[in-house]
Design a protein around this motif. Structure first.
Motif, PDB file in Angstrom:
ATOM      1  N   ARG A 171       1.249  12.403  -9.419  1.00 47.25           N
ATOM      2  CA  ARG A 171       0.621  13.717  -9.226  1.00 47.25           C
ATOM      3  C   ARG A 171       1.659  14.837  -9.338  1.00 47.25           C
ATOM      4  O   ARG A 171       1.411  15.864  -9.969  1.00 47.25           O
TER       5      ARG A 171
ATOM      6  N   GLU B 291       0.887   4.144  -2.836  1.00 43.35           N
ATOM      7  CA  GLU B 291       0.639   5.543  -2.482  1.00 43.35           C
ATOM      8  C   GLU B 291       1.803   6.431  -2.918  1.00 43.35           C
ATOM      9  O   GLU B 291       1.601   7.537  -3.421  1.00 43.35           O
ATOM     10  N   GLU B 292       3.025   5.964  -2.728  1.00 46.36           N
ATOM     11  CA  GLU B 292       4.211   6.721  -3.151  1.00 46.36           C
ATOM     12  C   GLU B 292       4.208   6.914  -4.663  1.00 46.36           C
ATOM     13  O   GLU B 292       4.482   8.001  -5.170  1.00 46.36           O
TER      14      GLU B 292
ATOM     15  N   ARG C  67       0.839  -1.209   0.000  1.00 49.37           N
ATOM     16  CA  ARG C  67       0.000   0.000   0.000  1.00 49.37           C
ATOM     17  C   ARG C  67       0.869   1.253   0.000  1.00 49.37           C
ATOM     18  O   ARG C  67       0.610   2.209  -0.721  1.00 49.37           O
ATOM     19  N   ALA C  68       1.938   1.249   0.810  1.00 44.28           N
ATOM     20  CA  ALA C  68       2.841   2.398   0.869  1.00 44.28           C
ATOM     21  C   ALA C  68       3.499   2.640  -0.488  1.00 44.28           C
ATOM     22  O   ALA C  68       3.637   3.789  -0.927  1.00 44.28           O
TER      23      ALA C  68
ATOM     24  N   ALA D   4       1.594   6.961  -6.613  1.00 42.31           N
ATOM     25  CA  ALA D   4       0.522   7.914  -6.928  1.00 42.31           C
ATOM     26  C   ALA D   4       0.988   9.345  -6.665  1.00 42.31           C
ATOM     27  O   ALA D   4       0.714  10.256  -7.465  1.00 42.31           O
ATOM     28  N   ARG D   5       1.720   9.564  -5.569  1.00 38.73           N
ATOM     29  CA  ARG D   5       2.261  10.900  -5.280  1.00 38.73           C
ATOM     30  C   ARG D   5       3.231  11.336  -6.370  1.00 38.73           C
ATOM     31  O   ARG D   5       3.205  12.491  -6.814  1.00 38.73           O
TER      32      ARG D   5
END
Length: 128
Positions: free
Chosen positions: A28, A21-22, A17-18, A24-25
């Motif tokens: 962005r 999320e990383e 998950r981390a 995805a950041r």
């Protein structure tokens, strides 16, 4: 065998998950960089188009130079402001304190090579 471990209850382990999320950041951030670059490129094209439409004496535009995010010196076009003189001005953050009464603005009547050299030196002192 069914696991009831909370770290896999949503299908991903905490580390996975981390990582997602990383990623995805990162995506962005890259999208923001790209859109800012596109905006900056369009702004540059707009400025160049405006400058192309100016008369020769005012084609120098209205540049400003900043120091720590604040404008320190600026140029106002005579034609744009329907004025007799163009104005090269300096804010109080400019580093021009080597004389008891330094000029904070001047009105060049024409931009010769000598005037251009003097302006460049003043701007370099003001922001350097």
């Amino acid at each position: 065998m069914t696991s009831t471990d909370s770290s896999t209850s949503q299908g991903f382990r905490a580390e996975e998950r981390a990582a997602v999320e990383e990623h995805a950041r990162e995506l962005r951030t890259e999208a923001l960089r790209t859109s800012r670059a596109d905006e900056a490129a369009q702004e540059a094209r707009d400025v160049l188009a405006d400058i192309a439409g100016m008369s020769d004496p005012d084609r120098y535009g209205m540049p400003a130079h900043a120091l720590d995010g604040s404008v320190v010196c600026y140029f106002h076009s005579a034609e744009t402001f329907t004025a007799r003189y163009a104005i090269l001005g300096f804010d109080d953050r400019a580093r021009l304190d080597d004389e008891p009464m330094g000029a904070t603005s001047s009105g060049p009547t024409e931009v010769t090579a000598e005037v251009e050299e003097r302006i460049a030196a003043l701007v370099a002192r003001a922001v350097g």
